[in-house]
Scaffold this active site. Structure first.
Site, mmCIF file in Angstrom:
data_model
loop_
_atom_site.group_PDB
_atom_site.id
_atom_site.type_symbol
_atom_site.label_atom_id
_atom_site.label_comp_id
_atom_site.label_asym_id
_atom_site.label_seq_id
_atom_site.Cartn_x
_atom_site.Cartn_y
_atom_site.Cartn_z
ATOM 1 C CG ASP A 155 13.345 7.007 -9.674
ATOM 2 O OD1 ASP A 155 14.369 7.851 -9.494
ATOM 3 O OD2 ASP A 155 12.659 7.076 -10.576
ATOM 4 C CD GLU A 170 12.204 13.577 -6.389
ATOM 5 O OE1 GLU A 170 11.116 13.987 -6.971
ATOM 6 O OE2 GLU A 170 13.082 13.327 -7.159
#
Length: 329
Positions: free
Chosen positions: A48, A209
């Site tokens: 991420d 996401e």
């Protein structure tokens, strides 16, 4: 005669090997003098990921441990781990699942703001330095409801917007206008932006996401990832709008980054990244991929060029940059 021949042969071989060793040692010495850095990891070990470019240096943050590390680079290929955690658990609300940090320098406040997830809630911490320490003034989540993957966007008119994931029938990306303190939101402006409904987005689970927002020529670009992060088909797409909260139209050519694309260079599980401006004014996109085709963890970060076509279409192109982490000897 035979003894003399073999003696001469042994002598010649010894001299040759000695010269080769001297040459090898000389090359090693020269290479050692070129840099005082030692590679301690042949990868950038964060998931991420997010990169901030500030005062001619790059700062990378990501998911890896309780709290968040920071990595610093001059060239995007060679990184140094910060001497301490950029954010320590004792400086934050929450106890576990520290995910997806993003850091922004807010000129009007002369401070750095870190938006991140902990215990499946969104939090904000601030610091005077991109290396931290980041601290929450008030240890509480930004919203009471669960949410993950927060990303900030500052529009030209000074308004701030936050994009994040709510668990509303799967992982769904929502947007909301923020208050001027950048630590609270205007709940009445909350809007659904992106949910997984295209075929490429539904290979495993119902997940949208990792949002990021760019604006170019009056068009808003919401870049996101779809599928479960453990799927090899985890991939990146985008949607466009003429206002920061939509309505959004997904690009017909999605996904723009996935394991089947040439720019992925054999990587699988490519996604949850972020675009960022480089020193020369161009964009790059940092993202993570699986450890290998046989194993998800530990996920590793990579970079590619991100370009806008004359028609406004975003592409992720070029050779993959595979960063390494170095340490001073």
């Amino acid at each position: 005669m035979n003894k003399l021949f073999y003696s001469l042969l042994f002598y010649c071989l010894s001299v040759s090997l000695s010269n080769e060793r001297e040459t090898d040692n000389s090359l090693l010495f020269e290479r050692a003098n070129e840099s005082s850095m030692l590679i301690i990891e042949d990868r950038l070990p964060i998931a991420d990921p997010y990169v901030l470019f500030y005062k001619d240096k790059y700062y990378a943050y990501g998911t890896r441990t309780n709290g968040f590390e920071v990595y610093i680079s001059d060239d995007l290929e060679h990184w140094r781990r910060g001497d301490r955690l950029a954010l320590s658990p004792q400086d934050s609300w929450g106890t576990k699942w520290y995910w997806a940090p993003e850091v922004y320098y807010i000129e009007t406040e002369k401070k750095f703001y870190m938006f991140y997830t902990v215990d499946e809630h969104i939090c904000v911490a601030t610091s005077d330095s991109p290396e931290g320490p980041f601290v929450q003034d008030e240890k509480k989540p930004l919203r009471e409801e669960k949410g993950i993957d927060a990303s900030l966007f500052m529009d030209d008119d000074g308004k701030a917007y936050l994009y994040f994931v709510r668990f509303t029938g799967g992982n769904v990306i929502w947007g909301v206008e923020m208050n001027s303190d950048l630590k609270s939101v205007k709940e009445e402006t909350l809007r659904e932006c992106i949910k997984a409904d295209a075929s490429w987005e539904l290979q495993q689970a119902k997940v949208a996401e990792g949002p990021s927002l760019l604006k170019r020529n009056g068009v808003y670009y919401l870049i996101y990832s779809a599928n479960h992060f453990r799927s090899q088909d985890y991939a990146v797409g985008y949607a466009t709008a003429t206002s920061p909260l939509g309505p959004w139209r997904k690009y017909d050519g999605n996904p723009i980054l996935c394991r089947d694309k040439d720019m992925a260079a054999g990587l699988v599980g490519t996604g949850h990244g972020a675009p960022f401006l480089c020193r020369d004014g161009s964009y790059k996109y940092i993202y993570h991929a699986h450890s290998s085709v046989n194993r998800v963890e530990p996920r590793t970060s990579y970079l590619n060029d991100l370009i806008f076509g004359d028609d406004g279409v975003i592409s992720i192109v070029g050779n993959v940059i595979k960063p390494v982490v170095e340490s001073s000897e």
